[in-house]
Write a protein that holds these residues in place. Sequence first.
Motif, PDB file in Angstrom:
ATOM      1  N   ARG A   1       0.830  -1.192   0.000  1.00 13.95           N
ATOM      2  CA  ARG A   1       0.000   0.000   0.000  1.00 13.95           C
ATOM      3  C   ARG A   1       0.871   1.250   0.000  1.00 13.95           C
ATOM      4  N   PRO A   2       0.392   2.341  -0.579  1.00 11.15           N
ATOM      5  CA  PRO A   2       1.194   3.570  -0.553  1.00 11.15           C
ATOM      6  C   PRO A   2       1.475   4.004   0.889  1.00 11.15           C
ATOM      7  N   THR A   3       2.579   4.717   1.061  1.00  8.36           N
ATOM      8  CA  THR A   3       2.979   5.208   2.376  1.00  8.36           C
ATOM      9  C   THR A   3       2.394   6.609   2.574  1.00  8.36           C
ATOM     10  N   THR A   4       1.744   6.816   3.695  1.00  5.79           N
ATOM     11  CA  THR A   4       1.197   8.145   3.963  1.00  5.79           C
ATOM     12  C   THR A   4       2.237   8.994   4.682  1.00  5.79           C
ATOM     13  N   PHE A   5       2.695  10.026   3.995  1.00  7.59           N
ATOM     14  CA  PHE A   5       3.591  11.015   4.596  1.00  7.59           C
ATOM     15  C   PHE A   5       2.765  12.244   4.952  1.00  7.59           C
ATOM     16  N   TRP A   6       3.366  13.155   5.697  1.00  6.78           N
ATOM     17  CA  TRP A   6       2.827  14.507   5.823  1.00  6.78           C
ATOM     18  C   TRP A   6       3.830  15.388   5.095  1.00  6.78           C
ATOM     19  N   ALA A   7       3.332  16.212   4.179  1.00  6.28           N
ATOM     20  CA  ALA A   7       4.270  16.949   3.335  1.00  6.28           C
ATOM     21  C   ALA A   7       3.794  18.372   3.113  1.00  6.28           C
ATOM     22  N   TYR A   8       4.745  19.243   2.761  1.00  6.49           N
ATOM     23  CA  TYR A   8       4.414  20.592   2.316  1.00  6.49           C
ATOM     24  C   TYR A   8       4.181  20.536   0.812  1.00  6.49           C
ATOM     25  N   ASN A   9       3.040  20.980   0.376  1.00  2.72           N
ATOM     26  CA  ASN A   9       2.696  21.027  -1.052  1.00  2.72           C
ATOM     27  C   ASN A   9       2.934  19.677  -1.734  1.00  2.72           C
ATOM     28  N   ASP A  10       2.648  18.607  -1.022  1.00  3.02           N
ATOM     29  CA  ASP A  10       2.787  17.228  -1.532  1.00  3.02           C
ATOM     30  C   ASP A  10       4.209  16.893  -1.963  1.00  3.02           C
ATOM     31  N   SER A  11       5.193  17.632  -1.508  1.00  4.26           N
ATOM     32  CA  SER A  11       6.567  17.441  -1.986  1.00  4.26           C
ATOM     33  C   SER A  11       7.455  16.873  -0.875  1.00  4.26           C
ATOM     34  N   LEU A  12       8.261  15.869  -1.220  1.00  5.83           N
ATOM     35  CA  LEU A  12       9.232  15.270  -0.287  1.00  5.83           C
ATOM     36  C   LEU A  12      10.627  15.367  -0.895  1.00  5.83           C
ATOM     37  N   PRO A  13      11.582  16.064  -0.259  1.00  3.48           N
ATOM     38  CA  PRO A  13      11.381  16.984   0.863  1.00  3.48           C
ATOM     39  C   PRO A  13      10.483  18.149   0.466  1.00  3.48           C
ATOM     40  N   GLY A  14      10.216  19.056   1.396  1.00  2.00           N
ATOM     41  CA  GLY A  14       9.414  20.232   1.067  1.00  2.00           C
ATOM     42  C   GLY A  14      10.066  21.000  -0.068  1.00  2.00           C
ATOM     43  N   PRO A  15       9.271  21.762  -0.846  1.00  3.22           N
ATOM     44  CA  PRO A  15       9.836  22.479  -1.998  1.00  3.22           C
ATOM     45  C   PRO A  15      10.967  23.420  -1.591  1.00  3.22           C
ATOM     46  N   LEU A  16      11.901  23.608  -2.539  1.00  2.00           N
ATOM     47  CA  LEU A  16      13.045  24.497  -2.318  1.00  2.00           C
ATOM     48  C   LEU A  16      12.589  25.947  -2.363  1.00  2.00           C
ATOM     49  N   ILE A  17      12.864  26.673  -1.284  1.00  2.00           N
ATOM     50  CA  ILE A  17      12.608  28.111  -1.286  1.00  2.00           C
ATOM     51  C   ILE A  17      13.921  28.790  -1.637  1.00  2.00           C
ATOM     52  N   GLU A  18      13.924  29.465  -2.786  1.00  2.00           N
ATOM     53  CA  GLU A  18      15.144  30.125  -3.250  1.00  2.00           C
ATOM     54  C   GLU A  18      14.899  31.620  -3.265  1.00  2.00           C
ATOM     55  N   VAL A  19      15.615  32.333  -2.413  1.00  2.00           N
ATOM     56  CA  VAL A  19      15.390  33.762  -2.240  1.00  2.00           C
ATOM     57  C   VAL A  19      16.737  34.489  -2.235  1.00  2.00           C
ATOM     58  N   PHE A  20      16.676  35.820  -2.287  1.00  2.00           N
ATOM     59  CA  PHE A  20      17.901  36.627  -2.323  1.00  2.00           C
ATOM     60  C   PHE A  20      17.979  37.531  -1.102  1.00  2.00           C
ATOM     61  N   GLU A  21      19.220  37.864  -0.748  1.00  2.00           N
ATOM     62  CA  GLU A  21      19.434  38.862   0.297  1.00  2.00           C
ATOM     63  C   GLU A  21      18.625  40.109  -0.059  1.00  2.00           C
ATOM     64  N   GLY A  22      17.984  40.691   0.924  1.00  2.00           N
ATOM     65  CA  GLY A  22      17.189  41.898   0.678  1.00  2.00           C
ATOM     66  C   GLY A  22      15.742  41.620   0.331  1.00  2.00           C
ATOM     67  N   ASP A  23      15.398  40.383  -0.007  1.00  2.00           N
ATOM     68  CA  ASP A  23      14.019  40.063  -0.399  1.00  2.00           C
ATOM     69  C   ASP A  23      13.034  40.253   0.759  1.00  2.00           C
ATOM     70  N   GLU A  24      11.840  40.714   0.391  1.00  2.00           N
ATOM     71  CA  GLU A  24      10.697  40.683   1.314  1.00  2.00           C
ATOM     72  C   GLU A  24       9.980  39.365   1.060  1.00  2.00           C
TER      73      GLU A  24
ATOM     74  N   LEU B   1      14.920  39.557   4.356  1.00  2.00           N
ATOM     75  CA  LEU B   1      16.208  38.884   4.530  1.00  2.00           C
ATOM     76  C   LEU B   1      17.326  39.906   4.504  1.00  2.00           C
ATOM     77  N   PRO B   2      18.030  40.083   5.614  1.00  2.00           N
ATOM     78  CA  PRO B   2      19.055  41.118   5.663  1.00  2.00           C
ATOM     79  C   PRO B   2      20.214  40.837   4.701  1.00  2.00           C
ATOM     80  N   GLU B   3      20.906  41.921   4.316  1.00  2.00           N
ATOM     81  CA  GLU B   3      22.155  41.775   3.559  1.00  2.00           C
ATOM     82  C   GLU B   3      23.105  40.919   4.387  1.00  2.00           C
ATOM     83  N   GLY B   4      23.888  40.103   3.731  1.00  2.00           N
ATOM     84  CA  GLY B   4      24.853  39.279   4.458  1.00  2.00           C
ATOM     85  C   GLY B   4      24.264  37.979   4.982  1.00  2.00           C
ATOM     86  N   SER B   5      22.976  37.720   4.678  1.00  2.00           N
ATOM     87  CA  SER B   5      22.367  36.501   5.223  1.00  2.00           C
ATOM     88  C   SER B   5      22.436  35.325   4.258  1.00  2.00           C
TER      89      SER B   5
END
Length: 497
Positions: A88-111, A157-161
Motif C-alpha cells: 500500500r502507498p505510504t502516507t507522509f505529511w508533506a508541504y505542497n505534496d513534496s518530499l522533501p518540502g519544496p526548495l525556497i530560493e530567495v535573495f538577500e534583501g528580499d521581502e 532577509l538582511p544583507e549578508g544573510s
Amino acid sequence: MDRRTFLRQLAMAGLTLPTLARASGMAGMSNMSLSAAKGISLLPADRLVSGAALRDIPKLANLSAQTGRFVATLTAAPVAVPLIAGERPTTFWAYNDSLPGPLIEVFEGDEVEITFVNRLKQPSTIHWHGLPIPPEQDGNPWDLVKPGGKRTYRFRLPEGSAGTYWYHPHPHHYTAEQAFRGLAGPLVVRSRHDPLAGVPERLLVISDLKLDEYAAIAPSDANDVMNGREGQFALVNAQRQPRLAFHGGGRERWRVWNACSARYLRLTLPGSALTLVGTDGGLLEAPQAGLTEYLLAPGQRAELVVEAGSRRDRVDLIAAIYGRGKMGNVAPEQAMPLLTVDFGAVTESAPPALPTKLADIADLGEAKAQKQVVFSENMSMEGGQHRMEFLVNGKTFGMNRVDLTSRVDEVELWELVNRSDMDHPFHLHGTQFQVIEREIDGKVTSASYRAWQDTVNLRSGETVRIKTVQHWRGLRMFHCHILEHEAAGMMGMLKVV
Ligand code: C2O
Ligand code: CU
Ligand code: CU
C-alpha cells in the motif's frame, strides 16, 4: 540512579525492542516513562528502490512578479506515496505534496511573504531554522496554527544573510513526529555577489525514514525516544541511494542538509578529499581543503566543493560509523551509503583554482555578558517505572518560563556544556553564532577558522564556547536538535530585552 544500573534494569525489563506507541506525540513526554510493549518488524531496506538518477528538488514558485518580493503558500497535508511495488502507498505529511518540502530560493534583501495552510489534524507552525528574522515570524511553539487554520509569515532577509537554511514545524511535543513524517524543506538565501556562482550546484537534503513491514511510517519505540529516532533508511532528496552524474566540468558545490531527527552524518567520499566552503549561515572566509570527512550533526548544513580530479569511476558518498553514546541495547553502528557519485562523464581534470577568499567574517567583538547552558540527562525509577529526563540547566522545558535573558545587540559568550553520556547538537534560534573554542578532558582547542553556525555538536563531556548576539527583542528557543530530545524537554527559552 547511575547509568549502568538504569540500563541493566531496562534490559531486564525486556526493553530491547519495545514500542512506545506514538511516542513523540503526546504530553507527558517531559517525564518520559519507558514502558515495554510488543516490538514491530521493519521493512527490509532492500525493498526500497535504489540507484535511480538523483532528482532535483522542485522549487516553490514565486507568485509575485515584483523584484525583491517572494510570495508563496505552503500547505501541510497528508499525502500517499507509492514507494514499494505490491505494498500500500505510504502516507507522509508533506508541504505542497513534496518530499522533501519544496526548495525556497530567495535573495538577500528580499521581502518574503509565505502563507502556511495547516491541513493536518495537529497544530503546527513553520520555523525558519537559522534565519535572522524577528521572533514573532519564526514559528515559535506558542504561535500555533490550528488544524484547518492558516497564517502568513512575513520577513525581510538582511544583507549578508546568504546561506543554507531550512524550514520545519515547531509545535511543542509534535515537532519530531511532524518532521519524521516528511515536513521539512530547504531554503537557500542567495547573494548577488557569490564568489562561487560559477560552480555547478547540487542540493542534497538528507532525511531519515523508518518503515514498518507494511511500508507504513513506523511509530517511535523506546529506543527512538531515548536515543533519537533512526530508521532503516537515510534518503537523499527522498530517494534511497540515488545516482549523481557528476558535472563534466569536474567540480561541484554541494549544499548538504542533515534533516534527520537524530542520525549523525559523518560524510566521506572514499578516495576524494572534500573542501568545506560554507556552514549553516554562509561561506567561510577561505576554503578548507583536504578534508577526508566532515561531521554533519542533526540540524546542521554544509557547503562542500567536490572535485573529480583524475577519477572517472563510481564511488559511494557514505555516512561512516560515528559513536554518539546511544544507550540501551541498540544495534551496532553501521556505515550507510547515501548516494553513488558517477564521475564517468567528467571531461575536465583541472578546473580553474577556487578563489582563496570567499567572505569576510568579522570577529563579533568583546563579549559584554556570559551565559552557561548545561545539557544533562537523569535516569530514575518512579512507581516501578524507568524514567529518562533530558535537561537544560537542570530543568525540562517550560512553555511559561524564561530561562535566560539577553540584551538586544549585545555580544555574549555562551558556554555550552554537555554533562550527559550522549552527543547533543545545540541549536539557537534567530541568529548565527561563532564557535570560539572547544574543551574536552581539560584540553582547550581554539576554532581554526571563523564560521557562521546556528547548530553545534556537543560531545559527551565537552564544553563549547560560542559568541552570539540577538538583533530583535522577544522570545527565542534553544534546544537539542535531536528532535526526540527536544520533544522530551531538552529546550529552553531566551528572552531578548
Ligand atoms: Cu530546527 Cu528549533 O529548530
Ligand atoms: Cu531553529
Ligand atoms: Cu540531545
